[in-house]
Design a protein around this motif. Structure first.
Motif, PDB file in Angstrom:
ATOM      1  N   SER A  85      26.839   2.674  18.827  1.00 37.19           N
ATOM      2  CA  SER A  85      26.753   2.187  17.443  1.00 37.19           C
ATOM      3  C   SER A  85      26.236   0.759  17.372  1.00 37.19           C
ATOM      4  CB  SER A  85      28.127   2.265  16.767  1.00 37.19           C
ATOM      5  OG  SER A  85      28.563   3.594  16.702  1.00 37.19           O
ATOM      6  N   GLY A 104      22.565   0.158  17.520  1.00 42.45           N
ATOM      7  CA  GLY A 104      21.749   0.521  16.366  1.00 42.45           C
ATOM      8  C   GLY A 104      21.211   1.941  16.420  1.00 42.45           C
ATOM      9  N   PHE A 105      21.663   2.729  17.389  1.00 46.20           N
ATOM     10  CA  PHE A 105      21.179   4.089  17.586  1.00 46.20           C
ATOM     11  C   PHE A 105      21.324   4.949  16.323  1.00 46.20           C
ATOM     12  CE2 PHE A 105      22.025   8.506  18.916  1.00 46.20           C
ATOM     13  CZ  PHE A 105      20.872   8.773  19.644  1.00 46.20           C
ATOM     14  N   TYR A 106      22.432   4.827  15.635  1.00 43.57           N
ATOM     15  CA  TYR A 106      22.690   5.669  14.468  1.00 43.57           C
ATOM     16  C   TYR A 106      21.990   5.191  13.194  1.00 43.57           C
ATOM     17  CZ  TYR A 106      26.241   7.942  17.304  1.00 43.57           C
ATOM     18  OH  TYR A 106      26.894   8.629  18.298  1.00 43.57           O
ATOM     19  N   GLU A 107      21.375   4.029  13.231  1.00 41.00           N
ATOM     20  CA  GLU A 107      20.702   3.512  12.048  1.00 41.00           C
ATOM     21  C   GLU A 107      19.392   4.243  11.754  1.00 41.00           C
ATOM     22  OE1 GLU A 107      20.380  -0.736  12.333  1.00 41.00           O
ATOM     23  OE2 GLU A 107      22.532  -0.958  12.656  1.00 41.00           O
ATOM     24  N   GLU A 108      18.810   4.848  12.748  1.00 40.53           N
ATOM     25  CA  GLU A 108      17.574   5.621  12.565  1.00 40.53           C
ATOM     26  C   GLU A 108      17.956   7.012  12.074  1.00 40.53           C
ATOM     27  OE1 GLU A 108      13.660   5.988  12.277  1.00 40.53           O
ATOM     28  OE2 GLU A 108      14.538   4.204  13.193  1.00 40.53           O
ATOM     29  N   THR A 109      17.703   7.277  10.788  1.00 43.40           N
ATOM     30  CA  THR A 109      18.170   8.523  10.185  1.00 43.40           C
ATOM     31  C   THR A 109      17.066   9.538   9.923  1.00 43.40           C
ATOM     32  OG1 THR A 109      18.002   7.545   7.986  1.00 43.40           O
ATOM     33  CG2 THR A 109      20.157   7.436   9.085  1.00 43.40           C
ATOM     34  N   ASN A 110      15.817   9.174  10.130  1.00 43.04           N
ATOM     35  CA  ASN A 110      14.727  10.096   9.817  1.00 43.04           C
ATOM     36  C   ASN A 110      14.093  10.668  11.087  1.00 43.04           C
ATOM     37  OD1 ASN A 110      13.559   7.733  10.625  1.00 43.04           O
ATOM     38  ND2 ASN A 110      12.026   7.663   8.995  1.00 43.04           N
ATOM     39  N   VAL A 111      14.942  11.019  12.067  1.00 41.80           N
ATOM     40  CA  VAL A 111      14.459  11.606  13.315  1.00 41.80           C
ATOM     41  C   VAL A 111      15.088  12.989  13.486  1.00 41.80           C
ATOM     42  CG1 VAL A 111      14.072   9.422  14.499  1.00 41.80           C
ATOM     43  CG2 VAL A 111      16.297  10.508  14.652  1.00 41.80           C
ATOM     44  N   ARG A 149      20.498  12.173  15.047  1.00 37.93           N
ATOM     45  CA  ARG A 149      21.241  11.397  16.046  1.00 37.93           C
ATOM     46  C   ARG A 149      22.749  11.538  15.885  1.00 37.93           C
ATOM     47  NH1 ARG A 149      17.775   6.023  17.424  1.00 37.93           N
ATOM     48  NH2 ARG A 149      15.999   7.191  18.201  1.00 37.93           N
TER      49      ARG A 149
END
Length: 144
Positions: A48, A51-58, A62
Motif C-alpha cells: 500500500s 502506491g500499488f493500489y492507487e493504479e485503478t485502471n489496469v 490490483r
C-alpha cells in the motif's frame, strides 16, 4: 492535518493490534496464525505504501492481490481436512466479540471523512451499516 492523521494512524494501529490479539486468542493461540497474520499485515502495508493500489485502471485489478489470498485461505480452511480440524479449536465467543471492533473502526472512518480523506459514502452517515454489527455484539453475546 498531518498531526491529525498521525493520531488517526496510531489509533488505527492500536485497533489492528487489539483485533489481531483477540483473533489470536480465538484461534487457540496458534503461533502459525499469528505469524501468517502479521506477515500479511506487513506485506499489505508495504504494498500500500508503495502506491500499488492507487493504479485503478489496469487489468487484472490490483485489488485481487488483496482479496484472492485470504479467499483462497478461507476455502482451504473450509474444504480441506486439516483446515476443518483447525476450525474445531476456535473460540466462537471471541470470534463474535471481535466484531465490536467495528465501532471504533467506524469512528476512525468518520474522523477521516472530517479530515476530507474519505468520501461520505464510506461513513455510517453515508449508508455504511458496519457499525450496527458492532453495536449488536452485546445483544448476540447475551442472548444469541
Amino acid at each position: 492535518m498531518e498531526d491529525i492523521t498521525l493520531y488517526i494512524s496510531i489509533i488505527f494501529g492500536l485497533i489492528v493490534f487489539l483485533s489481531v490479539f483477540t483473533f489470536y486468542k480465538g484461534v487457540a493461540s496458534s503461533k502459525g496464525f499469528l505469524i501468517l497474520t502479521l506477515g500479511w499485515i506487513f506485506l499489505q502495508t508495504g504494498i500500500s505504501i508503495s502506491g500499488f493500489y492507487e493504479e485503478t485502471n489496469v487489468f487484472p485489478l490490483r485489488v485481487a492481490v488483496l482479496v484472492l489470498p485470504p479467499v483462497s485461505f478461507m476455502l482451504w480452511l473450509f474444504f480441506s481436512a486439516r483446515g476443518k480440524s483447525l476450525l474445531v479449536n476456535v473460540n466462537i465467543h471471541l470470534l463474535i466479540v471481535i466484531h465490536v471492533v467495528r465501532v471504533p473502526i467506524e469512528l476512525v472512518i468518520y474522523w477521516l471523512f472530517i479530515c476530507k480523506a474519505l468520501p461520505h459514502e464510506m461513513t455510517v452517515g453515508g449508508g455504511n451499516p458496519d457499525i450496527i454489527a458492532g453495536l449488536t455484539v452485546p445483544v448476540v453475546i447475551t442472548w444469541g
